[in-house]
Design a protein around this motif. Structure first.
Motif, PDB file in Angstrom:
ATOM      1  N   VAL B 168       0.855  -1.199   0.000  1.00 33.65           N
ATOM      2  CA  VAL B 168       0.000   0.000   0.000  1.00 33.65           C
ATOM      3  C   VAL B 168       0.888   1.246   0.000  1.00 33.65           C
ATOM      4  CG1 VAL B 168      -1.716   1.315   1.310  1.00 33.65           C
ATOM      5  CG2 VAL B 168      -1.872  -1.195   1.213  1.00 33.65           C
ATOM      6  N   THR B 195      -1.262   5.014   8.115  1.00 28.96           N
ATOM      7  CA  THR B 195      -2.509   4.696   7.391  1.00 28.96           C
ATOM      8  C   THR B 195      -2.357   3.456   6.509  1.00 28.96           C
ATOM      9  OG1 THR B 195      -4.406   5.663   6.209  1.00 28.96           O
ATOM     10  CG2 THR B 195      -2.213   6.202   5.358  1.00 28.96           C
ATOM     11  N   SER B 196      -1.141   3.145   6.093  1.00 30.79           N
ATOM     12  CA  SER B 196      -0.895   1.915   5.318  1.00 30.79           C
ATOM     13  C   SER B 196      -1.297   0.676   6.108  1.00 30.79           C
ATOM     14  CB  SER B 196       0.584   1.770   4.966  1.00 30.79           C
ATOM     15  OG  SER B 196       1.147   2.977   4.586  1.00 30.79           O
ATOM     16  N   GLN B 198      -3.592   0.638   8.455  1.00 33.98           N
ATOM     17  CA  GLN B 198      -5.052   0.642   8.600  1.00 33.98           C
ATOM     18  C   GLN B 198      -5.738   0.174   7.316  1.00 33.98           C
ATOM     19  OE1 GLN B 198      -6.701   3.681  11.095  1.00 33.98           O
ATOM     20  NE2 GLN B 198      -8.721   3.578  10.169  1.00 33.98           N
ATOM     21  N   ALA B 199      -5.051   0.235   6.198  1.00 35.95           N
ATOM     22  CA  ALA B 199      -5.657  -0.189   4.922  1.00 35.95           C
ATOM     23  C   ALA B 199      -5.740  -1.707   4.783  1.00 35.95           C
ATOM     24  CB  ALA B 199      -4.839   0.387   3.758  1.00 35.95           C
ATOM     25  N   HIS B 226      -8.795   8.077   6.249  1.00 35.22           N
ATOM     26  CA  HIS B 226      -8.073   6.820   6.067  1.00 35.22           C
ATOM     27  C   HIS B 226      -8.656   6.021   4.906  1.00 35.22           C
ATOM     28  CE1 HIS B 226      -5.473   6.886   9.551  1.00 35.22           C
ATOM     29  NE2 HIS B 226      -6.477   7.164  10.347  1.00 35.22           N
ATOM     30  N   PHE B 227      -9.981   5.898   4.911  1.00 35.80           N
ATOM     31  CA  PHE B 227     -10.579   4.967   3.953  1.00 35.80           C
ATOM     32  C   PHE B 227     -10.749   5.583   2.564  1.00 35.80           C
ATOM     33  CE2 PHE B 227     -11.832   3.268   8.181  1.00 35.80           C
ATOM     34  CZ  PHE B 227     -10.973   2.184   8.126  1.00 35.80           C
ATOM     35  N   THR B 230      -7.478   4.536   1.266  1.00 37.51           N
ATOM     36  CA  THR B 230      -7.545   3.083   1.051  1.00 37.51           C
ATOM     37  C   THR B 230      -8.274   2.769  -0.257  1.00 37.51           C
ATOM     38  OG1 THR B 230      -7.525   2.663   3.421  1.00 37.51           O
ATOM     39  CG2 THR B 230      -8.400   0.923   2.039  1.00 37.51           C
ATOM     40  N   ARG B 231      -9.390   3.456  -0.487  1.00 36.83           N
ATOM     41  CA  ARG B 231     -10.166   3.198  -1.705  1.00 36.83           C
ATOM     42  C   ARG B 231      -9.395   3.622  -2.965  1.00 36.83           C
ATOM     43  NH1 ARG B 231     -15.631   2.500  -2.101  1.00 36.83           N
ATOM     44  NH2 ARG B 231     -15.761   4.193  -3.613  1.00 36.83           N
ATOM     45  N   LEU B 234      -6.297   0.645  -3.227  1.00 32.53           N
ATOM     46  CA  LEU B 234      -6.513  -0.797  -3.331  1.00 32.53           C
ATOM     47  C   LEU B 234      -6.679  -1.322  -4.765  1.00 32.53           C
ATOM     48  CD1 LEU B 234      -6.140  -0.929  -0.400  1.00 32.53           C
ATOM     49  CD2 LEU B 234      -8.295  -2.157  -0.133  1.00 32.53           C
TER      50      LEU B 234
END
Lengths: 374, 374
Positions: B168, B195-196, B198-199, B226-227, B230-231, B234
């Motif tokens: 990530v 945050t990596s 948390q992903a 964070h998300f 992540t979105r 990913l």
């Protein structure tokens, strides 16, 4: 450290490296005659020390004082898997093995198998894993004591390293790593965090055994920015500053500038090269200090100080000072030709690699013994 | 998201939160009547959805489409241990348990036990570990399915998470996290990397089972930065974008602004509070929508929309819509006094906590069953 002459960072070494300047700019200390004698008294002679291939240190006096008091130190070194192993990698590890044997030390050998994946756009995670396996074979082949040598693989041992790396990271700001490693806003967050992981083995006995021990890190001097930060942080979180000993770079085949590089085939002799490949590379690429014609060579002599074949003898393959001096003199006087010098080094390298490759083959069954067990 | 009215970041929520504005600025979607019906048809009614406590989402339609095709999703939520658990923490987890039961899902529950250590100067590593243990008890006490619930502890499971976090991290630059989290040059390198980590749970079945599954993340809306990252990342590394569902904040005792906070005792009811403490806190701190005198209250009525006791009934403790409406009306009309309303919520909370504390005690023997086994 960047100027018009040389670049020395953990990711780039080029130009004619000025080691005197590095000593000043990195704030390391030259290994003087007194210190040399002190090591010799305990451990015997070592040609890499005598020839100033390992040329500088930090806190080596303190380390030996502790040793004299009965406080044993442990060794920490490492390899970031990103390509095949070449002679330039093996050189400091051979020295490390010598210290392990001479001082009877534990060695934590770190394989930060995420580092180059994070730093190189083109390196896949899977390729790094492939190199990890290959690289471990070369380390084992050098004959490290399997009972006292522990491979620490960053991804595999992250449950051991990451919590400790966070303790380091809490004391390390972006602006500190930015200036130390030349990172910027476009650097990825893994690169920024990475040095925290490289700091951990320097205090691993505290974590594993609950025992605070002095640490000695042998490394090629380009890794210094990591360990400067490590030394700043560790006392802040209750650990010793690690002592260290720095070596210069084995020159690439192409001449005295920069260092041997696994990504440039024409600069490197790999640990798995066949005798034919070694012969071809030395004959084709090894920069010669000889004259343009045999006649001129006989008359004016060659220059061993820039001759790569001679340098390899000096750095690795001719431990006997007397023999080395003879080669030096006969090449400089012109009585030995470049072809003859190349032939000597070809034979020396091939005889070394024959043995190494045999041990490397046997190492395939030993990998598991070396990986640290939690 | 910072303006003069409200602050909503993963580390600070204050002011009167304007959820309509958050929907626009975070780019989340309101959960409309059609989507609500679709969920209801599969899972039955849920008052937190009906009352728009869970008010927004991303890709919930896609998730249900996949579900209809037979592609089960898994749940991911978490808790960063940094203090005791209060009602504001329990609320979204109660909802998460409802989804787990209704859709028969696996749940990865992450405990990033390094996060607050990295973000708070005053929090020691040891204290974070203490809270980790305490916080796990509260999660277990809520009755999650032990066969389908897997605690992922960042430091303990770093060998699983860190290699994936590096994948990530390679796609995540400093400038991306800087703007998302308001970090700067003085931020430590652990915060920047965090945050990596948390992903990773958002694609954990791919790692553990080699099975790509849709993911649903229920969370309080302050975790959105964070998300969002992540979105973005990913799909670039071969995983699904996780779907998500966001809830608003259980208000603090002190009134409608901000959120309940474990570090401010006068804002929070903790999961371990005694009946006496609950009574004292509600009576002393719970902001009242009543009038200054009983006479005025009887004449003009109270304001349930700002009354914290009423809000707690609405958010957590009175699932029956009819009963809630009766309380609303009688308080608004002035026939129910603030004291009476407070008494209702005190009894409700204490009856909930009595049961919770019993289960929390039993949870002490179950911790090991919930921790993910490699």
């Amino acid at each position: 450290m960047v100027d018009e002459k040389h670049v020395v960072t953990p990711w780039d070494v080029s130009g004619a490296v000025d080691y005197k300047r590095l000593i000043n700019e990195f704030g390391i200390e030259e290994i003087g005659p007194e210190l040399l004698k002190r090591i010799e008294k305990i451990a015997g002679k070592n040609f890499m020390l005598d020839r100033k291939i390992f040329f500088a240190h930090r806190d080596l006096k303190w380390l030996l004082d502790e040793y004299d008091k009965g406080n044993k130190f442990f060794l920490y070194t490492g390899r970031s898997p990103s390509g095949p192993i070449h002679l330039g990698h093996l050189m400091p590890w051979i020295f490390t093995k010598w210290i392990q044997d001479a001082f009877d030390c534990e060695l934590y050998f770190q394989f930060p198998d995420e580092e180059k994946f994070l730093f190189r756009k083109d390196l896949t995670y899977e390729d790094a894993q492939k190199y990890l396996h290959e690289n471990m074979l070369d380390v084992i082949a050098l004959g490290f004591n399997p009972k006292k040598t522990h491979f620490i693989i960053n991804t595999k041992h992250a449950d051991l390293l990451y919590p400790e790396a966070c303790k380091v990271a809490k004391k390390l700001t972006y602006s500190m790593v930015k200036s130390s490693f030349g990172l910027d806003e476009s650097s990825n967050v893994g690169q920024i965090f990475y040095t925290s992981m490289q700091a951990v083995p320097a205090f691993l006995p505290s974590v594993i055994k609950g025992k605070k021990m002095p640490c000695l890190i042998p490394y090629a001097v380009d890794q210094d920015p990591h360990f400067r930060l490590t030394r700043d942080i560790l006392p802040k979180i209750g650990h010793h500053k690690p002592a260290s000993i720095q070596c210069s770079f084995l020159p690439p085949l192409t001449g005295m500038d920069g260092k041997m590089s696994s990504s440039k085939e024409y600069t490197a002799i790999y640990s798995t090269d066949t005798p034919k490949e070694v012969e071809r590379k030395i004959k084709k690429y090894a920069f010669s200090g000889g004259r343009d014609t045999l006649e001129e060579h006989r008359r004016h002599g060659g220059n061993p100080d820039v001759d790569i074949s001679f340098q390899y003898l000096k750095y690795m393959f001719e431990p006997d000072d007397k023999k080395l001096r003879e080669i030096y003199n006969s090449y400089k006087s012109g009585s030995k030709t470049s072809g003859e010098l190349k032939q000597i080094v070809i034979e020396k390298i091939n005889s070394f690699l024959k043995e190494h490759q045999k041990k490397r083959e046997l190492a395939k069954k030993k990998v598991d013994d070396f990986i640290y067990k939690k």
